[in-house]
Design an enzyme around this catalytic site. Structure first.
Site, short mmCIF file in Angstrom:
data_model
loop_
_atom_site.label_atom_id
_atom_site.label_comp_id
_atom_site.label_asym_id
_atom_site.label_seq_id
_atom_site.Cartn_x
_atom_site.Cartn_y
_atom_site.Cartn_z
CB SER A 170 -30.25 -38.43 -14.48
OG SER A 170 -29.03 -39.04 -14.80
CG ASP B 220 -27.17 -32.13 -13.19
OD1 ASP B 220 -26.70 -31.09 -13.67
OD2 ASP B 220 -26.51 -32.92 -12.50
CG HIS C 127 -26.62 -36.35 -11.11
ND1 HIS C 127 -26.77 -35.60 -12.25
CD2 HIS C 127 -27.19 -37.56 -11.36
CE1 HIS C 127 -27.41 -36.32 -13.17
NE2 HIS C 127 -27.67 -37.51 -12.65
#
Length: 373
Positions: free
Chosen positions: A147, A172, A341
């Protein structure tokens, strides 16, 4: 889907006896209650050290003794402990060393200007930490980020802050979906609890809300997301003037009574003192840096001159630039379905398998003896 877009900002068996169990979900028998008690990071990381760069102190967690270094960068609001279960798994797969760091203003890292979370500053931090750890001749390094940490990994690589960089792995985070999520991020952050009664309560919330789907990882990593704070609260029955019904007393008795009341009130407040936990990082205050983390990220990723791996929780996250780049063979991509996530926390074995295969294919390292793949 909207919730997963919001989270784009946030963020074989393990070898240790008595450590983490395999798999991303715990199967519970009928009537059994899930265990949300914290787990120690020592099941995954062999040592913890402090990297000093001028007045800045970075918390570093390490594992492994030989092989290329996997430099792990966590997502916004998380900490190096989010990599704990993954570290135990990857070290059982390949010959490698792991260095997981708390980024500035996160975890137990302390810096002079913690409010400066610009991509440029954070990328320079990475270079300084590597230099502090290894001097002018660092070992081969593969930088891996999730992230926000994935965005910072890309900025670090393109700025050439790590001269010995072997490869890049981003988990991700894609420019298109990240930028789409920014407008509603503040609403998402406001929807989260502000405090928790205990660390166990925070762990339970993270699992039941879906932020972390692997209870084992949540039990070790949530301690890096929240911190303990003391708040003194008076009970509902405590009055600021306890003895106001007394009208007539001797002067000496009044003074003694007042002293007793004060002491009783202080004792009651001490008994009512509650230990609560709150977020270590106020993500809502970092908004001015969000766009800088993600805008132009796809182009930067594609221009990195090292082998690249992109791990996604869903193929819908791929934007136009990356779709074209993937078709042109500019990077390797793998989709890991049924993950949230926090892919590396939800499915540490799948992420470790993908990364291990990537590294062996590029001859960065070798599988460990006896590991069947």
């Amino acid at each position: 889907m909207e919730k997963q877009l919001h989270l784009n900002l946030l963020a074989s068996r393990p070898p240790m006896a008595g450590g983490f169990q395999s798999g991303s979900k715990m199967k519970m028998g009928p009537g059994r209650k899930r265990d949300f008690t914290p787990l120690p990071w020592s099941h995954s990381f062999m040592t913890v050290c402090i990297s000093l760069t001028n007045v800045n102190i970075f918390r570093i967690y390490c594992s492994g003794s030989h092989g290329p270094v996997l430099l792990l960068l966590h997502g916004g609001g998380h900490s190096a402990l989010s990599w704990a279960v993954f570290t135990a798994v990857i070290c059982s797969r390949i010959n490698c060393r792991v260095v997981a760091m708390d980024l500035r203003a996160h975890g137990d890292t302390k810096v002079k200007n913690p409010e400066d979370l610009s991509a440029d500053t954070m990328a320079k931090d990475i270079g300084k930490v590597v230099e502090s750890l290894y001097g002018e001749n660092p070992p081969p390094i593969v930088i891996i980020g999730h992230s926000m940490g994935g965005a910072i990994a890309v900025h670090t690589a393109t700025a050439n802050h790590i001269p010995s960089l072997l490869g890049l792995c981003v988990i991700d985070v894609v420019e298109g979906t990240a930028m789409d999520a920014l407008n509603s991020m503040q609403n998402f952050l406001r929807s989260r609890p502000k405090t928790f009664k205990s660390l166990e309560n925070a762990i339970e919330w993270s699992v039941k809300s879906g932020q972390i789907r692997n209870i084992e990882s949540a039990r070790v990593s949530m301690g890096g997301q929240v911190k303990k704070c003391e708040e003194t609260t008076s009970g509902p029955g405590v009055s600021n003037s306890i003895g106001e019904g007394i009208i007539e007393e001797e002067e000496d008795e009044e003074a003694e009574e007042e002293s007793n009341k004060k002491r009783m009130k202080e004792d009651d407040q001490e008994m009512k003192k509650e230990s609560i936990f709150t977020w270590r990082v106020e993500l809502s205050k970092t908004e001015k840096y969000w766009e800088g983390w993600f805008r132009g990220l796809s182009a930067l990723f594609l221009t990195c001159p090292v082998p690249k791996l992109l791990l996604l929780a869903g193929v819908d996250r791929l934007d136009k630039d990356l779709t074209i780049g993937q078709m042109q063979g500019k990077f390797q991509m793998q989709v890991l379905p049924q993950c949230g996530h926090a892919v590396h926390e939800d499915a540490p074995e799948k992420v470790a398998d993908a990364l291990a295969t990537f590294m062996v294919r590029h001859k960065f390292t070798e599988f460990k003896d006896g590991y069947l793949w």
